[in-house]
Design a protein around this motif. Structure first.
Motif, PDB file in Angstrom:
ATOM      1  N   ASN A  53     -41.168 -14.775  17.084  1.00  0.00           N
ATOM      2  CA  ASN A  53     -41.603 -13.386  16.964  1.00  0.00           C
ATOM      3  C   ASN A  53     -41.335 -12.675  18.278  1.00  0.00           C
ATOM      4  OD1 ASN A  53     -44.278 -13.270  18.662  1.00  0.00           O
ATOM      5  ND2 ASN A  53     -44.433 -15.138  17.419  1.00  0.00           N
ATOM      6  N   LEU A  95     -35.610 -17.386  10.486  1.00  0.00           N
ATOM      7  CA  LEU A  95     -36.224 -17.343  11.804  1.00  0.00           C
ATOM      8  C   LEU A  95     -36.526 -18.770  12.289  1.00  0.00           C
ATOM      9  CD1 LEU A  95     -38.739 -14.367  11.408  1.00  0.00           C
ATOM     10  CD2 LEU A  95     -36.657 -14.422  12.811  1.00  0.00           C
ATOM     11  N   GLN A 154     -35.951 -13.433   7.159  1.00  0.00           N
ATOM     12  CA  GLN A 154     -37.238 -14.056   7.444  1.00  0.00           C
ATOM     13  C   GLN A 154     -37.178 -15.581   7.319  1.00  0.00           C
ATOM     14  OE1 GLN A 154     -39.822 -12.296   8.522  1.00  0.00           O
ATOM     15  NE2 GLN A 154     -41.194 -14.072   8.734  1.00  0.00           N
ATOM     16  N   HIS A 176     -44.941 -22.288  16.521  1.00  0.00           N
ATOM     17  CA  HIS A 176     -44.977 -20.988  15.834  1.00  0.00           C
ATOM     18  C   HIS A 176     -43.574 -20.577  15.415  1.00  0.00           C
ATOM     19  CE1 HIS A 176     -43.928 -20.036  19.999  1.00  0.00           C
ATOM     20  NE2 HIS A 176     -43.345 -18.939  19.525  1.00  0.00           N
ATOM     21  N   GLN A 177     -43.523 -19.640  14.484  1.00  0.00           N
ATOM     22  CA  GLN A 177     -42.246 -19.061  14.078  1.00  0.00           C
ATOM     23  C   GLN A 177     -41.893 -17.946  15.055  1.00  0.00           C
ATOM     24  OE1 GLN A 177     -42.015 -17.238  10.120  1.00  0.00           O
ATOM     25  NE2 GLN A 177     -40.174 -18.461   9.753  1.00  0.00           N
ATOM     26  N   ASN A 195     -43.202 -10.773  20.161  1.00  0.00           N
ATOM     27  CA  ASN A 195     -44.244 -10.798  21.189  1.00  0.00           C
ATOM     28  C   ASN A 195     -44.170 -12.054  22.040  1.00  0.00           C
ATOM     29  OD1 ASN A 195     -45.356  -8.320  20.494  1.00  0.00           O
ATOM     30  ND2 ASN A 195     -46.723  -9.216  18.966  1.00  0.00           N
TER      31      ASN A 195
END
Length: 449
Positions: free
Chosen positions: A402, A175, A172, A399-400, A404
């Motif tokens: 992911n 990322l 995590q 954003h981190q 999606n």
């Protein structure tokens, strides 16, 4: 220890070899001017200067120092030489014409960056001919390695489950964090020279041909007039090409002549050529040429602007989508196939805002999402001018990573890892079949085990 070394190799073996085979070979820095052989792979050698240059490049990208880094870079150099050796066994070769095309593109980019060929010569203290000669072998090796890597990893794909597994295995706190990204597309229209401009160039080419027939030096006239930067420096010489490699009109004219004969002006997509056939050898032929490209005048520019404005009108009336219009009408090959969209290195139809051309960045900064600009005149990399319309489709906040939002990027990373594993496995098996000798100074890298 072997497991650790293998994991280390998997992390560092890189499919792209551009960072190892670059213009850095021209550097004059005494720090890397060390001419000592540190490794041999069959008939190929690796110099300490190669390793040091690659290591300096590695550090310049903000990577951490350490012996492991040097080992991994040295291993990549060894892998490259093994790929070269394997290419000979598998009869995978890169034609010199392909190398020259790549070299011409790189020299053109350098000329843009430096402000002309004379500035390149001043920066390196060498003639363009010398610089091309020094870069040629590096580019040929790079293209051969890329072709061998493609052979070894051809057809490889990743499934959605593999992508999910890859993503799940990333810690995590490891990322990546993506900055603001934008989805922007363009349609480009380049002004094409009309009949009056073409006639002007054709008449000039007829005059040049007449001067050649009177005995003036082809090399001198090529250097004076030719707009082909690659061959002009060589007096117009192109070297040997096979059938199908050059423009059809150029090839037809060349093969219809006898050695020494000079053609009438020949029109191709690049402009007008005066060609002299030097030699025919089997299915190959050697020529030299002078190329002059007609330039558009104000009338031609106005015609291009009106054309792209009419395309914009059709899009705003919903008669055609922006993507369809880009594929059908845009003159920009890099974006047209993707519906006009700028893509990142993974093929995703969005890019970090800071990677946009500054002119486009400041243009969309004043736009609303969903808007299309009026025709804008801009300067291309080669110095010529064209018109474009820009579509601002979307903006993605920082954003981190992911699944999606970033599936395509994650899938590309997953595929790269899979290919790297394939290359690593190939290296482990193949190194037992070739002669590898590494200087004792680098025994700690365990490259021959």
């Amino acid at each position: 220890m072997k497991k650790q070394n293998r994991q280390m190799r998997l992390r560092f073996i890189v499919i792209s070899t551009a960072i190892l085979l670059s213009f850095s070979g021209l550097a004059q820095d005494s720090e890397v001017a060390i001419d000592k052989i540190i490794a041999k792979v069959d008939d190929y050698i690796i110099l300490k200067s190669e390793l040091e240059r690659s290591y300096l490049d590695f550090l310049s990208r903000g990577e951490a120092r350490g012996s492991n880094a040097k080992c991994n870079i040295l291993q990549q150099l060894v892998v490259n030489k093994m790929l070269m050796a394997q290419s000979e066994i598998d009869s995978i070769f890169v034609d010199d014409s392909e190398v020259n095309l790549s070299l011409d593109r790189r020299m053109s980019v350098m000329a843009q960056q430096f402000g002309g060929e004379s500035e390149i010569e001043r920066a390196y203290g060498k003639s363009i001919t010398q610089i091309r000669a020094e870069i040629f072998d590096n580019i040929k090796e790079q293209l051969t390695i890329q072709r061998m890597q493609s052979e070894l990893t051809s057809g490889m794909k990743v499934t959605p489950s593999e992508v999910k597994k890859f993503f799940k295995n990333i810690p995590q706190d490891s990322l990546p964090y993506f900055s603001t990204e934008v989805s922007v597309a363009q349609i480009v229209k380049e002004p094409k020279p009309g009949k009056s401009q073409k006639d002007k160039v054709r008449n000039l080419m007829l005059d040049i041909r007449e001067r050649l027939e009177r005995g003036e030096s082809f090399a001198a006239l090529a250097k004076q007039y030719s707009q082909d930067p690659g061959s002009a420096a060589r007096g117009g010489e192109l070297g040997f090409y096979s059938r199908g490699e050059l423009a059809p009109e150029y090839e037809a004219a060349s093969l219809s002549m006898s050695p020494g004969e000079i053609s009438m002006p020949v029109e191709t997509q690049f402009g007008y050529h005066v060609i002299q056939l030097l030699e025919k050898r089997g299915n190959t032929y050697k020529t030299k040429h002078i190329l002059i490209s007609p330039q558009p005048n104000q009338e031609d520019y106005k015609r291009a602007e009106n054309y792209i404005d009419s395309i914009r009108t059709l899009i705003t009336l919903d008669s055609i989508t922006f993507q369809s219009a880009a594929k059908e009408h845009s003159d920009d090959q890099q974006t047209s196939s993707a519906g006009g969209y700028f893509q990142d290195e993974t093929g995703a139809l969005r890019i970090p805002a800071e990677q946009l051309d500054p002119n486009i960045f400041f243009t969309i900064d004043t736009m609303k999402i969903g808007n299309i600009t009026k025709p804008l005149r801009f300067q291309k990399e080669d110095g010529s001018y064209a018109f474009r319309i820009i579509y601002y489709n979307n903006k993605i906040a920082p954003h981190q990573a992911n699944l999606n939002d970033d599936y395509q990027k994650i899938a590309a990373a997953s595929l790269a890892q899979k290919r790297n594993l394939k290359i690593s496995n190939w290296f482990d098996k193949a190194r037992g079949n070739v002669f590898i000798e590494v200087d004792p100074e680098y025994d700690y890298c365990n490259l021959t085990n």
